[in-house]
Write a protein that holds these residues in place. Structure first.
Motif, PDB file in Angstrom:
ATOM      1  N   UNK A 140      -5.042  49.853  60.422  1.00 57.88           N
ATOM      2  CA  UNK A 140      -4.210  50.775  59.660  1.00 57.88           C
ATOM      3  C   UNK A 140      -4.449  50.616  58.165  1.00 57.88           C
ATOM      4  N   UNK A 141      -4.697  49.368  57.747  1.00 62.11           N
ATOM      5  CA  UNK A 141      -4.885  49.090  56.319  1.00 62.11           C
ATOM      6  C   UNK A 141      -6.162  49.707  55.762  1.00 62.11           C
ATOM      7  N   UNK A 142      -7.107  50.035  56.620  1.00 60.32           N
ATOM      8  CA  UNK A 142      -8.392  50.559  56.136  1.00 60.32           C
ATOM      9  C   UNK A 142      -8.479  52.090  56.227  1.00 60.32           C
ATOM     10  N   UNK A 143      -7.437  52.732  56.747  1.00 58.05           N
ATOM     11  CA  UNK A 143      -7.433  54.194  56.873  1.00 58.05           C
ATOM     12  C   UNK A 143      -6.474  54.760  55.827  1.00 58.05           C
ATOM     13  N   UNK A 144      -6.985  55.532  54.886  1.00 58.44           N
ATOM     14  CA  UNK A 144      -6.163  56.124  53.823  1.00 58.44           C
ATOM     15  C   UNK A 144      -5.539  57.419  54.362  1.00 58.44           C
TER      16      UNK A 144
END
Length: 203
Positions: A110-114
């Motif tokens: 989730x942290x890598x998907x803007x």
């Protein structure tokens, strides 16, 4: 198919068993009286599930089998199949950009998907994107992302030479503690306990 995905097949499905390099675990649930597939639509006799609902119910089946509870295994298996046979195909109403976002959340942390950037590029406000995601897929983006992080982690936990910290990294969690909290929320047990259950039930 990816680690942690569930593929359901009716006994009426004609198929060959072919597996990739990673192999697969096969669980046969026999419905002697009421085949849930028979009560649903005539076709298809296949259902691929990649969601938290299916994962939780499959784990419930394994827990019941390990405890020698055939009734519990039958009920959990029936819930899993029936929930899949009658599940609404909610993906139809999703616009292409939302389907792409969903696919990204399944493969990446989730942290890598803007999410905001994806929504704005599609001309949508991020808050609208969140509401639309829940309407189309029945879960929030966070829930969906965490469920697939757990799916990836289960694939790593099935390999005995992968440490818990490495499994957390592979699955895209911030760290092992983050993975622990996600497993506790979904299953009520830690990843280590989950690995023990899988090993004892299947291995």
């Amino acid at each position: 198919m990816r680690p942690g995905d569930i593929l359901l097949k009716s006994e009426r499905a004609e198929h060959e068993d072919r597996f990739g390099d990673g192999g697969a675990y096969v669980a046969a649930i026999e419905f002697l009286d009421n085949d849930p597939f028979a009560a649903g639509p005539a076709a298809p006799y296949w259902r691929q599930r990649t969601d938290a609902f299916a994962l939780r119910h499959m784990i419930a089946v394994l827990e019941a089998v390990r405890a020698g509870d055939s009734h519990g295994a039958s009920v959990a298996g029936g819930d899993l199949v029936t929930g899949s046979v009658y599940a609404d195909d909610q993906k139809r109403g999703a616009p292409p950009w939302l389907k792409q976002l969903k696919a990204e959340l399944e493969e990446h942390s989730f942290a890598t998907v803007d999410v905001a950037a994806r929504a704005q590029a599609a001309g949508a406000h991020p808050a609208h994107a969140s509401r639309l995601f829940r309407q189309c897929y029945g879960a929030s983006m966070t829930e969906h992302s965490h469920a697939h992080g757990i799916r990836r982690a289960i694939g790593a936990l099935a390999q005995p030479n992968v440490s818990l910290s490495d499994a957390a990294f592979i699955a895209g969690f911030y760290d092992q503690s983050h993975m622990n909290r996600a497993f506790l929320r979904m299953f009520g047990r830690t990843p280590g306990m989950q690995r023990t259950l899988l090993t004892a039930t299947i291995g």
